[in-house]
Design an enzyme around this catalytic site. Structure first.
Site, PDB file in Angstrom:
ATOM      1  N   GLU A 220       0.832  -1.311   0.010  1.00  0.00           N
ATOM      2  CA  GLU A 220       0.225   0.039   0.003  1.00  0.00           C
ATOM      3  C   GLU A 220       0.949   1.183   0.002  1.00  0.00           C
ATOM      4  O   GLU A 220       1.443   1.695   1.062  1.00  0.00           O
ATOM      5  CB  GLU A 220      -0.834  -0.042   1.417  1.00  0.00           C
ATOM      6  CG  GLU A 220      -1.889  -1.114   1.102  1.00  0.00           C
ATOM      7  CD  GLU A 220      -2.992  -0.808   0.413  1.00  0.00           C
ATOM      8  OE1 GLU A 220      -3.281   0.015  -0.247  1.00  0.00           O
ATOM      9  OE2 GLU A 220      -3.701  -2.170   0.003  1.00  0.00           O
ATOM     10  N   CYS A 255      -2.078   9.461   2.197  1.00  0.00           N
ATOM     11  CA  CYS A 255      -1.944   8.929   1.075  1.00  0.00           C
ATOM     12  C   CYS A 255      -2.651   9.142  -0.129  1.00  0.00           C
ATOM     13  O   CYS A 255      -2.320   9.333  -1.230  1.00  0.00           O
ATOM     14  CB  CYS A 255      -1.711   7.415   1.071  1.00  0.00           C
ATOM     15  SG  CYS A 255      -3.222   6.582   1.852  1.00  0.00           S
TER      16      CYS A 255
HETATM   17  P1  NAD Z   1       7.555   4.951   7.835  1.00  0.00           P
HETATM   18  O1  NAD Z   1       8.531   5.840   7.989  1.00  0.00           O
HETATM   19  O2  NAD Z   1       6.749   4.875   8.858  1.00  0.00           O
HETATM   20  O3  NAD Z   1       7.753   3.537   7.134  1.00  0.00           O
HETATM   21  C1  NAD Z   1       6.915   2.394   6.940  1.00  0.00           C
HETATM   22  C2  NAD Z   1       7.365   1.266   7.413  1.00  0.00           C
HETATM   23  O4  NAD Z   1       8.500   1.111   6.923  1.00  0.00           O
HETATM   24  C3  NAD Z   1       7.790   1.786   9.122  1.00  0.00           C
HETATM   25  O5  NAD Z   1       7.256   0.570   9.782  1.00  0.00           O
HETATM   26  C4  NAD Z   1       9.072   1.659   8.872  1.00  0.00           C
HETATM   27  O6  NAD Z   1       9.663   0.864  10.098  1.00  0.00           O
HETATM   28  C5  NAD Z   1       9.432   0.704   7.892  1.00  0.00           C
HETATM   29  N1  NAD Z   1      10.868   0.931   7.181  1.00  0.00           N
HETATM   30  C6  NAD Z   1      11.394   2.258   7.012  1.00  0.00           C
HETATM   31  N2  NAD Z   1      12.348   2.180   6.296  1.00  0.00           N
HETATM   32  C7  NAD Z   1      12.703   0.877   6.191  1.00  0.00           C
HETATM   33  C8  NAD Z   1      13.815   0.097   5.557  1.00  0.00           C
HETATM   34  N3  NAD Z   1      14.869   0.725   5.239  1.00  0.00           N
HETATM   35  N4  NAD Z   1      13.869  -1.269   5.769  1.00  0.00           N
HETATM   36  C9  NAD Z   1      12.872  -1.995   5.949  1.00  0.00           C
HETATM   37  N5  NAD Z   1      11.862  -1.175   6.770  1.00  0.00           N
HETATM   38  C10 NAD Z   1      11.887   0.087   6.831  1.00  0.00           C
HETATM   39  O7  NAD Z   1       6.379   5.704   6.840  1.00  0.00           O
HETATM   40  P2  NAD Z   1       6.529   6.401   5.198  1.00  0.00           P
HETATM   41  O8  NAD Z   1       7.213   5.635   4.338  1.00  0.00           O
HETATM   42  O9  NAD Z   1       7.090   7.731   5.665  1.00  0.00           O
HETATM   43  O10 NAD Z   1       4.961   6.533   4.883  1.00  0.00           O
HETATM   44  C11 NAD Z   1       4.739   7.687   4.106  1.00  0.00           C
HETATM   45  C12 NAD Z   1       4.365   6.919   2.801  1.00  0.00           C
HETATM   46  O11 NAD Z   1       3.393   5.915   2.851  1.00  0.00           O
HETATM   47  C13 NAD Z   1       3.738   8.014   1.765  1.00  0.00           C
HETATM   48  O12 NAD Z   1       4.264   7.569   0.359  1.00  0.00           O
HETATM   49  C14 NAD Z   1       2.241   7.719   1.840  1.00  0.00           C
HETATM   50  O13 NAD Z   1       1.662   7.936   0.398  1.00  0.00           O
HETATM   51  C15 NAD Z   1       2.273   6.080   1.865  1.00  0.00           C
HETATM   52  N6  NAD Z   1       0.846   5.629   2.467  1.00  0.00           N
HETATM   53  C16 NAD Z   1       0.444   4.814   1.968  1.00  0.00           C
HETATM   54  C17 NAD Z   1      -0.816   4.418   2.518  1.00  0.00           C
HETATM   55  C18 NAD Z   1      -1.850   3.376   1.673  1.00  0.00           C
HETATM   56  O14 NAD Z   1      -2.863   2.982   2.062  1.00  0.00           O
HETATM   57  N7  NAD Z   1      -1.557   3.235   0.304  1.00  0.00           N
HETATM   58  C19 NAD Z   1      -1.431   4.799   3.641  1.00  0.00           C
HETATM   59  C20 NAD Z   1      -0.335   5.656   4.177  1.00  0.00           C
HETATM   60  C21 NAD Z   1       0.817   6.135   3.849  1.00  0.00           C
END
Ligand code: NAD
Length: 485
Positions: A220, A255
Site C-alpha cells: 500500500e 496517502c
Molecule cells: P514510515 O517511515 O513509517 O515507514 C513505513 C514502515 O517501513 C515503518 O514500519 C518502518 O519501520 C519501515 N521501514 C522504514 N525504512 C525501512 C527500511 N529501510 N527497511 C525496512 N523497513 C523500513 O512511513 P513512510 O514511508 O514515511 O509513509 C509515508 C508513505 O506511505 C507515503 O508515500 C504515503 O503515501 C504512503 N502511505 C500509503 C498508504 C496506503 O494505504 N496506500 C497509507 C499511508 C501512507
C-alpha cells in the site's frame, strides 16, 4: 482475557516470536470460527474501552484533533471489526463454482484458507487505522499475525503494543515495536504473506526480501494524487470537499490526499478565491494556531516540506498561506499557483499541507498531464459534465477514482482500496480484506462413476476423435466417435 503478549524492541526476539506464531498457527486454533470471533471482539473492546488512550496517543504523535482521531481512525477500526463479525460465517463459506465438460461429472468449490503466519508493517500517518485494519483482516481470515507499527509515531506504537498485549491471544497475535533494524530482522524470517504500508522506496526493499521466500505481498504505497477541477461545478461544495480531503485529513499527510489541482487558466482565480474564503471559515485567520489541524509528524518531515516551499522557483507563486511554525511543527494551508513543472513540489509526493494548482488552456489537457506521470493511488475530478467524467474514468489509471469527491471513496467497504503501478499492489477493505489474507483454494469433487476410457492408453484414433469432439462440445462428433463412424 489472554495472557500478556511479548513486546520487544530488540531484534533478538524476532526468530523466537516467528517460531511461536508458527506453532500457534500449526495447532489449528486460529483457523476456527470461534477463535477469529474472540479476537475480533477483543479488538472491538480495545477501540471502545480505550478510545481516550488512543486519542491521547494520536494527539501526542500528530497533534490530531479528537474529531479526526475518532472519525478517521477509531470508528473505522470498530466498523471493520463489526463488519467482519457480521459477515465472517458468509466469508468463510466455500464458494460453489460450475465445473465443465473436462471434469464431468463433478462439482467444484473455492475454499478460503488462511495463508498462515503473516507480517503487517505499518506507517505513521493513520497509525491506528493502518495498523489495526490489516490485523483485523489477517485475524478474520484465520492467520497468526505480527504487527510492526511505525517508529515514527511512537506514542501510538506503544499504546497498540500495550493494548494488543492486554487483550489479544498472545500466542498468535504479536506486536513487535521498532524501526529499520527490527523490520529488517522481521523480513529475514519466512512469512506466508506480507502487508506493507509506506513509501515506495521501502516498498522495493519489502518486495526484494519477500522474493527470497517467494512470499506474496500487498504493498500500500503513495504517489501524487491529482484533482481536476472543471468550471462546470457547484464551487462551494467542491471547495469544501477539497479542503476537507486535503487539510482536514491530517494536514495533507494522507496517502490519498489531493497532491495537486489542475484547472483552466480562465477559472483559476475564482477557484483560489473560493479556497481562500472557505479556509478562513474552517480554520480562522490564523490557521497555524488552529487546533483543528494536525501538526507535521516530526522535524524531519517539517524540514522536507519547508524545503519544497522555499525553492527559489516558487518565488511569488504562493497565493494562500505560507506561514510555518518550526517550534510547533505547524504549516498553514498553502496554495501555490502554477509552480514550474520541474520544481520539487511538482516532482515529489508532497504529503503535507501544500497544494499546487496547475493551469491549462483546456481542461482535457489535464488528462494528458496525469497520464504522462506514474499511476497515482487516487485521482479525482469535479465536474457536472457527463462526457468529461466518463472520459476521465476511462483514460486515467489510478488505484481508485472519486468523482465530485476526494478521499472518502476509501471509507466505503464495497470499494476495494489499493494502488496500481508505483502506487502499490493488492487491495483490502470490506470483504476484500478477508480475501487479501485468504488463499482461495480450488477443490474438485468427483465420485467413481463417469469413467471415460478415452483418457487412458492404449491411445487410438477413435479415442482421439472422441476427445476432440468432446473438447469442442460437438455432440454429433461424440456420437459418431462412440459408434465408431
Ligand atoms: P514510515 O517511515 O513509517 O515507514 C513505513 C514502515 O517501513 C515503518 O514500519 C518502518 O519501520 C519501515 N521501514 C522504514 N525504512 C525501512 C527500511 N529501510 N527497511 C525496512 N523497513 C523500513 O512511513 P513512510 O514511508 O514515511 O509513509 C509515508 C508513505 O506511505 C507515503 O508515500 C504515503 O503515501 C504512503 N502511505 C500509503 C498508504 C496506503 O494505504 N496506500 C497509507 C499511508 C501512507
Amino acid at each position: 482475557m489472554a495472557a500478556s503478549v511479548s513486546v520487544s524492541v530488540s531484534v533478538s526476539v524476532v526468530p523466537a516470536a516467528a517460531e511461536g506464531l508458527r506453532a500457534a498457527y500449526t495447532s489449528g486454533k486460529t483457523r476456527t470460527y470461534e477463535w477469529r470471533v474472540s479476537q475480533l471482539n477483543a479488538m472491538l473492546k480495545i477501540t471502545t474501552r480505550h478510545e481516550k488512550d488512543i486519542v491521547l496517543a494520536l494527539n501526542s504523535d500528530l497533534g490530531k484533533h479528537e474529531h479526526e482521531a475518532f472519525l478517521h481512525e477509531i470508528s473505522a477500526v470498530s466498523a471493520a471489526c463489526r463488519m467482519a463479525l457480521k459477515e465472517l460465517r458468509l466469508w468463510m463459506k466455500p464458494e460453489k463454482v460450475k465445473t465443465s465438460m473436462t471434469t464431468f461429472p463433478s462439482s467444484g468449490e473455492l475454499v478460503p484458507e488462511p495463508y498462515g503466519v503473516v507480517l503487517v508493517i505499518s506507517t505513521w500517518n493513520y497509525p491506528i487505522l493502518l495498523s489495526l485494519e490489516p490485523v483485523i483482516a489477517a485475524i478474520s481470515a484465520g492467520n497468526a499475525v505480527v504487527l510492526k507499527p511505525s517508529e515514527v509515531a511512537p506514542a501510538t506504537s506503544e499504546v497498540m503494543a500495550k493494548l494488543l498485549g492486554q487483550y489479544m491471544d498472545a500466542s498468535a497475535v504479536k506486536v513487535i515495536e521498532g524501526g529499520v533494524q527490527e523490520t529488517t530482522a522481521l523480513l529475514e524470517q519466512k512469512w506466508d504473506k506480507i502487508f506493507y504500508t509506506g513509501n515506495n522506496k521501502v516498498g522495493r526493499i519489502i518486495l526484494a526480501a519477500a522474493a527470497q521466500h517467494l512470499t506474496p505481498v500487498i504493498l500500500e504505497l503513495g504517489g501524487k494524487c491529482p484533482v481536476i477541477v472543471d468550471s462546470n461545478i457547484n464551487l462551494t461544495v467542491a471547495v469544501k470537499r477539497l479542503i476537507s480531503g486535503k487539510w482536514g485529513c491530517n494536514s495533507g499527510q494522507t496517502c490519498v490526499a489531493p497532491d495537486y489541482v489542475i484547472t483552466t487558466k480562465a477559472f483559476a482565480s475564482k477557484l483560489v478565491d473560493a479556497i481562500s474564503s472557505e479556509l478562513e471559515r474552517f480554520y480562522g485567520k490564523d490557521p497555524v494556531n488552529s487546533t483543528d489541524m494536525s501538526r507535521i509528524i516530526n522535524s524531519r518531515h517539517f524540514e522536507r516540506l519547508t524545503k519544497l516551499l522555499d525553492e527559489d522557483k516558487l518565488f511569488g507563486k504562493i497565493v494562500i498561506g505560507g506561514q510555518c511554525d518550526k517550534t510547533n511543527l505547524k504549516i498553514a494551508p498553502t496554495v501555490i499557483l502554477d509552480p514550474p513543472l520541474d520544481s520539487l513540489i511538482m516532482t515529489e509526493e508532497i504529503f503535507g499541507p501544500l497544494l499546487p494548482i496547475i493551469t491549462v488552456n483546456d481542461i482535457r489537457d489535464g488528462f494528458n498531464f496525469i497520464t504522462s506521470k506514474e499511476k497515482p493511488l487516487a485521482a479525482y475530478i469535479f465536474t457536472n459534465d457527463r462526457k468529461l467524467k466518463e472520459d476521465f474514468v476511462q483514460r486515467v489509471s489510478a488505484g481508485g477514482i472519486a468523482v465530485n469527491e476526494v478521499t472518502i471513496h476509501l471509507t466505503d467497504p464495497a470499494l476495494p482500496f489499493g494502488g496500481v503501478g508505483e502506487s502499490g499492489m493488492g487491495t483490502y477493505h470490506g470483504k476484500y480484506s478477508f480475501e487479501a489474507f485468504s488463499h482461495k483454494k480450488p477443490v474438485l469433487y468427483r465420485g467413481f462413476t463417469g469413467e471415460i476410457s478415452a483418457r487412458y492408453p492404449p491411445y487410438t484414433t477413435r479415442k482421439l476423435k472422441f476427445l476432440k469432439a468432446a473438447m469442442n462440445g460437438n455432440i454429433i462428433g461424440i456420437i459418431r466417435a462412440l459408434l465408431g463412424w
